[in-house]
Write an enzyme that holds these catalytic residues in place. Structure first.
Site, PDB file in Angstrom:
ATOM      1  CE  LYS A  28      29.773  12.028  36.169  1.00 20.76           C
ATOM      2  NZ  LYS A  28      29.756  13.422  35.694  1.00 20.76           N
TER       3      LYS A  28
ATOM      4  CB  THR B 226      33.016  13.305  33.348  1.00 17.49           C
ATOM      5  OG1 THR B 226      31.604  13.143  33.186  1.00 17.49           O
ATOM      6  CG2 THR B 226      33.260  14.148  34.584  1.00 17.49           C
TER       7      THR B 226
END
Length: 335
Positions: free
Chosen positions: A194, A251
């Site tokens: 991620k 994120t």
């Protein structure tokens, strides 16, 4: 009511300090090891870590120390909160101090450059500990929001379900809700990848692209992350959960994300060195992990086009604009 745990957190950056606060708020006695004695003194004397969490008051049950032996003495849980690429070196120094039966918890998200090992594998190897003693905490966990008491959920993963439940209990608060999972591979691969996708999303923002572009990168990034995880033996359902999609969205979308912000600087035309200088010492894990994840994917026969272009932007002088054009110009296929 369960008795409090004695817990050590090794690493006093923003996430390490925040997780130590969560543990103390949950009723545990927490020793936070920090590298600089002046930071330990500030925390103990003023209840603040102004360098990493300005404005956030820390609980009395959290005490800081510059002595790792003092921090881990008699600890039942030892939390490792250092950057992924420096975990091995730090842990080698701490290994003789670790209590034999302690649960060793990784907050680091990455794949080691030299070995392509996940952080749990590095911990088990360097600490000479059974994998059943190793756990991972991962989820949509932006440190500043959690430190401020904003509600979030996370995943506590461990092969030993009893240890996972004990850690879950130790970090449960009114604002921090942990779920257990035994799929260490999936949780760690999701957490490492991620950061790379967030770099790509940041570059897109820096180039002036909007929400359609971001959504496309997040969705296709999730697809390539899942392909790698499944190839390594992960449960595909883990990538639809908090440590997968949940962490990915947070994120990629938040300006609080170091990786997203770092990518945005690259997209605006800054060099890698300029973006690193602007980060003021804060680590953007994806800058290094994009290379190890790319190599791990190649060894596993998995195609990861977003990860590939992020690596080439960071390390092979590919510019973000041509990188975007390259992704859009790939062969058309079924989703």
């Amino acid at each position: 009511m369960a008795r409090p745990e004695r817990i050590a957190v090794l690493g006093g950056g923003s996430w390490g300090t925040t997780f130590a606060k969560v543990l103390a708020d949950a009723g545990n006695d927490v020793a936070l090891w920090v590298r600089r004695p002046e930071v330990a003194a500030e925390i103990n004397d003023t209840r603040f870590n102004s360098g990493y969490l300005p404005g956030i008051e820390l609980p009395e049950r959290l005490r800081a120390t510059g002595d790792a032996a003092e921090a881990v003495h008699a600890a039942e849980i030892v939390v490792l909160a250092v950057p992924s690429q420096s975990l091995r070196e730090n842990l080698a120094g701490w290994q003789p101090l670790l209590p034999d039966e302690a649960t060793l918890v990784s907050l680091s998200k990455g794949v080691e450059l030299s070995t392509l090992k996940r952080m749990s594998q590095v911990i088990a190897e360097v600490a000479d500990a059974p994998m059943e003693h190793v756990a991972v905490v991962s989820g949509p966990n932006l440190a500043k929001e959690i430190a401020a008491g904003q509600p979030t959920a996370t995943v506590v993963a461990c092969p030993d379900e009893e240890r996972a439940v004990a850690l879950q209990r130790a970090c449960s608060t009114s604002y921090f809700r942990p779920y257990t999972n035994t799929d260490m591979v999936g949780i760690e691969i999701a957490g490492a990848c991620k950061n790379v996708i967030a770099l790509a999303c940041g570059m897109a923002v820096g180039l002036g692209f909007g929400h359609n572009t971001m959504s496309s990168l997040i969705t296709r990034g999730l697809a390539e992350t899942t392909r790698l995880g499944v190839a390594l033996g992960a449960d595909p359902m883990s990538f639809a959960g908090l440590a997968g999609l949940g962490d990915l969205v947070a994120t990629c979308m938040s300006p609080l994300s170091r990786n997203r912000t770092f990518g945005e600087r690259l997209g605006r035309g800054e060099t890698l060195a300029q973006a690193q200088e602007a980060a003021h010492g804060q680590v953007s894990e994806g800058v290094k992990s994009c290379s190890s994840i790319r190599e791990l994917a190649a060894r596993s026969g998995v195609e990861m086009p977003i990860t590939d272009v992020v690596h080439r932007v960071c390390h092979e002088d590919l510019q973000p604009g041509p990188a975007a054009a390259e992704l859009l110009g790939r062969e058309r296929k079924s989703e």
